[in-house]
Structures are given as C-alpha cells and as structure tokens.
Write a protein that holds these residues in place. Structure first.
Motif, PDB file in Angstrom:
ATOM      1  N   GLU A  40       0.813  -1.210   0.000  1.00 48.25           N
ATOM      2  CA  GLU A  40       0.000   0.000   0.000  1.00 48.25           C
ATOM      3  C   GLU A  40       0.849   1.264   0.000  1.00 48.25           C
ATOM      4  N   ASN A  41       2.045   1.226   0.615  1.00 54.04           N
ATOM      5  CA  ASN A  41       2.837   2.459   0.710  1.00 54.04           C
ATOM      6  C   ASN A  41       4.144   2.414  -0.086  1.00 54.04           C
ATOM      7  N   ALA A  42       4.440   1.294  -0.735  1.00 57.55           N
ATOM      8  CA  ALA A  42       5.744   1.149  -1.409  1.00 57.55           C
ATOM      9  C   ALA A  42       5.911   2.149  -2.549  1.00 57.55           C
ATOM     10  N   MET A  43       4.852   2.359  -3.349  1.00 56.56           N
ATOM     11  CA  MET A  43       4.978   3.297  -4.465  1.00 56.56           C
ATOM     12  C   MET A  43       5.094   4.734  -3.973  1.00 56.56           C
ATOM     13  N   ASP A  44       4.364   5.088  -2.919  1.00 48.87           N
ATOM     14  CA  ASP A  44       4.480   6.438  -2.354  1.00 48.87           C
ATOM     15  C   ASP A  44       5.884   6.657  -1.782  1.00 48.87           C
ATOM     16  N   THR A  45       6.431   5.609  -1.144  1.00 49.54           N
ATOM     17  CA  THR A  45       7.788   5.706  -0.609  1.00 49.54           C
ATOM     18  C   THR A  45       8.804   5.792  -1.737  1.00 49.54           C
ATOM     19  N   LEU A  46       8.574   5.045  -2.809  1.00 48.80           N
ATOM     20  CA  LEU A  46       9.453   5.097  -3.978  1.00 48.80           C
ATOM     21  C   LEU A  46       9.502   6.522  -4.538  1.00 48.80           C
ATOM     22  N   TYR A  47       8.321   7.153  -4.662  1.00 46.83           N
ATOM     23  CA  TYR A  47       8.272   8.520  -5.170  1.00 46.83           C
ATOM     24  C   TYR A  47       9.032   9.474  -4.243  1.00 46.83           C
ATOM     25  N   CYS A  48       8.840   9.279  -2.947  1.00 50.99           N
ATOM     26  CA  CYS A  48       9.509  10.129  -1.953  1.00 50.99           C
ATOM     27  C   CYS A  48      11.033   9.970  -2.057  1.00 50.99           C
ATOM     28  N   ALA A  49      11.496   8.733  -2.188  1.00 52.78           N
ATOM     29  CA  ALA A  49      12.937   8.477  -2.317  1.00 52.78           C
ATOM     30  C   ALA A  49      13.487   9.059  -3.609  1.00 52.78           C
ATOM     31  N   LYS A  50      12.679   8.996  -4.658  1.00 52.99           N
ATOM     32  CA  LYS A  50      13.091   9.541  -5.943  1.00 52.99           C
ATOM     33  C   LYS A  50      13.160  11.065  -5.882  1.00 52.99           C
ATOM     34  N   LYS A  51      12.194  11.672  -5.222  1.00 53.96           N
ATOM     35  CA  LYS A  51      12.126  13.133  -5.096  1.00 53.96           C
ATOM     36  C   LYS A  51      13.356  13.688  -4.383  1.00 53.96           C
ATOM     37  N   TYR A  52      13.808  12.975  -3.340  1.00 45.20           N
ATOM     38  CA  TYR A  52      14.930  13.461  -2.542  1.00 45.20           C
ATOM     39  C   TYR A  52      16.239  12.726  -2.852  1.00 45.20           C
ATOM     40  N   ALA A  53      16.247  11.977  -3.965  1.00 48.32           N
ATOM     41  CA  ALA A  53      17.468  11.329  -4.478  1.00 48.32           C
ATOM     42  C   ALA A  53      18.129  10.402  -3.457  1.00 48.32           C
ATOM     43  N   VAL A  54      17.304   9.636  -2.729  1.00 48.71           N
ATOM     44  CA  VAL A  54      17.835   8.626  -1.811  1.00 48.71           C
ATOM     45  C   VAL A  54      17.862   7.311  -2.598  1.00 48.71           C
ATOM     46  N   ALA A  79      -0.570   2.235 -12.372  1.00 54.66           N
ATOM     47  CA  ALA A  79      -0.983   3.614 -12.628  1.00 54.66           C
ATOM     48  C   ALA A  79       0.003   4.615 -12.015  1.00 54.66           C
ATOM     49  N   LYS A  80       0.426   4.364 -10.788  1.00 55.17           N
ATOM     50  CA  LYS A  80       1.377   5.266 -10.130  1.00 55.17           C
ATOM     51  C   LYS A  80       2.741   5.202 -10.799  1.00 55.17           C
ATOM     52  N   ALA A  81       3.151   4.000 -11.217  1.00 54.22           N
ATOM     53  CA  ALA A  81       4.459   3.845 -11.853  1.00 54.22           C
ATOM     54  C   ALA A  81       4.521   4.612 -13.172  1.00 54.22           C
ATOM     55  N   VAL A  82       3.415   4.653 -13.899  1.00 53.06           N
ATOM     56  CA  VAL A  82       3.377   5.424 -15.153  1.00 53.06           C
ATOM     57  C   VAL A  82       3.534   6.910 -14.860  1.00 53.06           C
ATOM     58  N   ILE A  83       2.808   7.399 -13.860  1.00 51.08           N
ATOM     59  CA  ILE A  83       2.864   8.825 -13.506  1.00 51.08           C
ATOM     60  C   ILE A  83       4.260   9.215 -13.043  1.00 51.08           C
ATOM     61  N   TRP A  84       4.910   8.344 -12.276  1.00 45.55           N
ATOM     62  CA  TRP A  84       6.193   8.687 -11.672  1.00 45.55           C
ATOM     63  C   TRP A  84       7.384   8.168 -12.469  1.00 45.55           C
ATOM     64  N   ASP A  85       7.137   7.821 -13.739  1.00 45.69           N
ATOM     65  CA  ASP A  85       8.209   7.450 -14.666  1.00 45.69           C
ATOM     66  C   ASP A  85       9.045   6.289 -14.142  1.00 45.69           C
ATOM     67  N   GLU A  86       8.360   5.189 -13.826  1.00 46.95           N
ATOM     68  CA  GLU A  86       9.003   3.941 -13.434  1.00 46.95           C
ATOM     69  C   GLU A  86       8.594   2.855 -14.433  1.00 46.95           C
ATOM     70  N   PRO A  87       9.163   2.888 -15.646  1.00 43.56           N
ATOM     71  CA  PRO A  87       8.668   2.014 -16.719  1.00 43.56           C
ATOM     72  C   PRO A  87       8.773   0.525 -16.425  1.00 43.56           C
ATOM     73  N   LYS A  88       9.858   0.079 -15.770  1.00 46.59           N
ATOM     74  CA  LYS A  88       9.998  -1.351 -15.490  1.00 46.59           C
ATOM     75  C   LYS A  88       8.954  -1.818 -14.482  1.00 46.59           C
ATOM     76  N   THR A  89       8.737  -1.023 -13.444  1.00 42.55           N
ATOM     77  CA  THR A  89       7.717  -1.384 -12.460  1.00 42.55           C
ATOM     78  C   THR A  89       6.340  -1.385 -13.102  1.00 42.55           C
ATOM     79  N   ALA A  90       6.078  -0.408 -13.975  1.00 47.16           N
ATOM     80  CA  ALA A  90       4.785  -0.335 -14.657  1.00 47.16           C
ATOM     81  C   ALA A  90       4.556  -1.563 -15.534  1.00 47.16           C
TER      82      ALA A  90
END
Length: 410
Positions: A40-54, A79-90
């Motif tokens: 439930e929170n992995a994609m949101d955490t992925l976006y957060c890590a991507k945003k702050y380059a962790v 759907a989230k992976a497409v928005i956040w440019d994660e093509p392999k996950t999508a």
C-alpha cells in the motif's frame, strides 16, 4: 529546505508526499533500514525516495515491489508507476495483471478503483478473461457505486453508459449481449441494431465499440524438484536413479514467470519436460540432473538464451540462465539460483525468469551441510578418508498455477 541560508524557519509544507512515506524516508536516513514497507505504501515511498534522491531506498522499494507484487494491487501500482516514470515497475505490474486478471476482478482493490482508472484499465489489450467476464465485473463495480443512490435505476445507466464504450461488445457472443447490455438497457435501440448488424452483416456499419480481441499473457508455471547429495563414486546406476548412500535435502518449487519472460520460460519448461540434462547452481554448489538424457541441446536451440527484457532484478532466490562462452561444448545448459552472498554468484547471468517460492530453507541446508566437509578452494573433501560428494536434483514435476493453488490448499 531545513538548513543553510535558504532554510525555512516555519512549518515546511510538502503537499505531494504522503506522511507515511516521508516517515519511512526519515527512518531510513537515520537507520538505513526500509522499515514498514507494504504494497500500500511502497509506491508512495518510492516517489519520496526519488524526489529526494535517496537512491538506496529507491532501489529497495523497486526490489520490494518485485518480490511482493500481487494481481490485487497490480493496477494501482501500474498507474502510479506510469505517472512517476518507473517504466519497469509499470510493465511488471501490467504483466502480472494481464496473466492473472481474474484474481484482480475478485479483489476489493478492483471495486475501489476510481472511475478514471477503471476507464484506463478497460483500454488494456492484454487481459486473461473473456469479454463477458469483463462486462460482468464492470457491472458489479457500477452496482456497488450506485446502489445507494435514491434514483438507482437511472444512476446505474448513467454511470454504466460512461464505461460501456471501453468494453469490446463485438467480441461477445449474441446470447451474452442479449443477457448483458441489452437486458440492462445500457445501449440505445440504434446502438443495439448496429451492434448485431456488425456481427452478422457483410457490410459492417461503424460502431463506437472496440472490435479487436484482447490477448492474454500466459500464467506462471510451477516446477518442483528434489535436491540430493550422494556419497561415494559417481556411477551410471546413480544417474539412473539408484538410491545409495545419499541424503535428500528436500524439495524446492520455482515459479516460472511465463508472463514476464515467455521465451526463456519456454526454453526452461522444454528442458524439464523433455528430460534434458542441465545444471542447477546455488552459490558454488552444482546440482546435475539425475536420470536425464546426456544428449546435448539441439543445435537449433540458442546457446545464449533470449534476454527479452530486464524486468526482473537478480535478487536472492531468483533464477536465471548462465550465459555460456561461444565455444562452450558440450551444449549443456546451466541455471543459477541467486545466492545471498553476491560473491558466490556467477556474474555472467542472463535472463532472470523465475524465483524460488518454497524451499529456500532447503537451499540454505545445502550450504550448512557442505561447509563443514568441503574445501571450497580445491573442490574436494578435507580428508582423503571422506567420500566424494556429488550433488543431484531429480523427480522434476511441472504444474500449472491452478494445480499449484489446489496443492497449497490441501
């Protein structure tokens, strides 16, 4: 943001980050542990890590999704992976959804989809259910989202009429159309006439519904085998299956991702069902197939199996073909199960196409068994008085996903 000349002194709003994901990020920065990750929170955490380059946390989120992705959560993650440019996950999520659509339909996640995402889902060309099953699933979704409306009958038709054009009605059987959209009153009389005319007339009218049949990716297949250690001399009798001075570690089961890597999966299933000889490697232990045909692979079979894509990372427990040298002979295939100790793996791994879904404790028992008696550098027992040890696998069985699920229930 928090320090230096540009530090903000008051409360710092971060509107595009979920609080739970940001909390996981902060804990990771202090502890370097990705605590609390869920589907439930992995994609949101992925976006957060991507945003702050962790980057390390970003990588861990991707690996977590690969290891834990289910059909029930696949479309939301896609759907989230497409928005956040994660093509392999999508793509990995879409492969899972395409091969196991029925499980998605029966999950609460489907019923909770927003209408916008449901419309996007209906645009998919790869779903593993019939068009009538898609219609019935969408109908249940509409009922759930309109049944509490005082004007239920009209609201049902209004909502369904916004979704019906994503369903490929020309693919449905005439009886399914009659018992479905015609009986529900979703289509206008003119649309219904045009639909039946399109199905039966030579001169087909233009219709507002997609008419191409969807295709489905194959479901995962499960392969099981026993792992065996034999003490003493290697002999033809042993290759034929004679049990003598041997220890059976246990049984492992592999999930072969035919939906993600269909060509590599097909090659592996051929090896299993055609009794071909191949080697299974875990760390520096090699298992030969017991009782297999010693004939090498046919010349028309590729020496380096197709890479296809790199959707699956080579994580512990993942299975890949080992890439052979061009002049390698005889033509015997080698597979590798990724070891926890990266230094124990061959670097020349090819397509990752499967994972161990049960029996990892059996593989670890191989290490604990071999370490006390085996000289890893020289490749033989520590003392001459100890017998030689040969490792084999046998009793290979191949089963479809439905058979695997029935066995798990028992």
């Amino acid at each position: 943001m928090f320090y230096g000349d540009l530090a903000e002194k008051a409360v710092v709003p971060i509107p595009d980050v979920e609080p739970e994901a940001f909390h996981i990020l902060i804990k990771y920065l202090y502890c370097e542990e990705s605590l609390g990750l869920t589907l439930e929170n992995a994609m949101d955490t992925l976006y957060c890590a991507k945003k702050y380059a962790v980057r390390r946390l970003l990588k861990q989120c991707r690996h977590f999704l690969q290891e834990n992705l289910t059909p029930e959560e696949a479309f939301t993650i896609h759907a989230k992976a497409v928005i956040w440019d994660e093509p392999k996950t999508a793509e990995l999520a879409m492969c899972t959804l395409s091969s196991q659509t029925g499980k998605f339909f029966s999950s609460p996640s489907f019923m909770e989809l927003p209408e916008k995402l449901l419309k996007k889902f209906l645009d998919s060309d790869e779903l593993s259910v019939s068009e009538n099953e898609i219609y019935q699933a969408v109908r249940k979704w509409v009922v759930k989202h309109t049944e509490n409306n005082p004007d239920y009958g009209n609201e049902f038709k209004r909502v369904f009429s916004r979704l019906i054009y994503g369903i490929r009605l020309p693919v449905m059987k005439p009886t399914e159309i009659a018992n479905g959209p015609a009986e529900d009153g979703i289509l206008t009389p003119a649309e219904l006439i045009d639909l039946y005319t399109y199905k039966f007339a030579e001169n087909k009218p233009a219709i507002p519904f997609p008419a191409e049949e969807r295709t489905a990716r194959p479901e995962p297949i499960y392969v099981s085998m026993d792992l065996i250690a034999h003490f003493g001399e290697e002999s033809e009798e042993l290759k034929g299956g004679t049990e003598f001075d041997e220890y059976i570690f246990g049984r492992i089961r592999l999930e072969v991702r035919c939906d993600v890597a269909p060509l590599a999966s097909k090659c592996f299933i051929f090896l299993c069902t055609d009794d071909r000889k191949f080697t299974l490697r875990y760390g520096d232990v090699e298992f030969d197939r017991r009782g297999a045909d010693d004939d090498p692979m046919p010349e028309d079979c590729p020496k380096t199996f197709p890479l296809e894509n790199r959707l699956l990372a080579n994580l512990p427990g993942m299975v890949s073909f080992v890439i052979c040298e061009e002049d390698a002979a005889p033509r015997v295939c080698e597979l590798q199960i990724c070891h926890d100790d990266k230094t124990a793996n061959k670097e020349t791994y090819g397509m990752v196409f499967a994972k161990v879904v049960s029996g990892m404790e059996t593989l670890k028992a191989v290490d604990s068994f071999r370490d006390p008696v085996w000289n890893r550098e020289c490749g033989h027992p520590f003392t001459e008085s100890m017998p030689a040890v040969f490792f084999y696998f046998g009793n290979v069985s191949v089963e479809a996903e439905s058979e695997y699920e029935q066995e798990e229930e028992l």
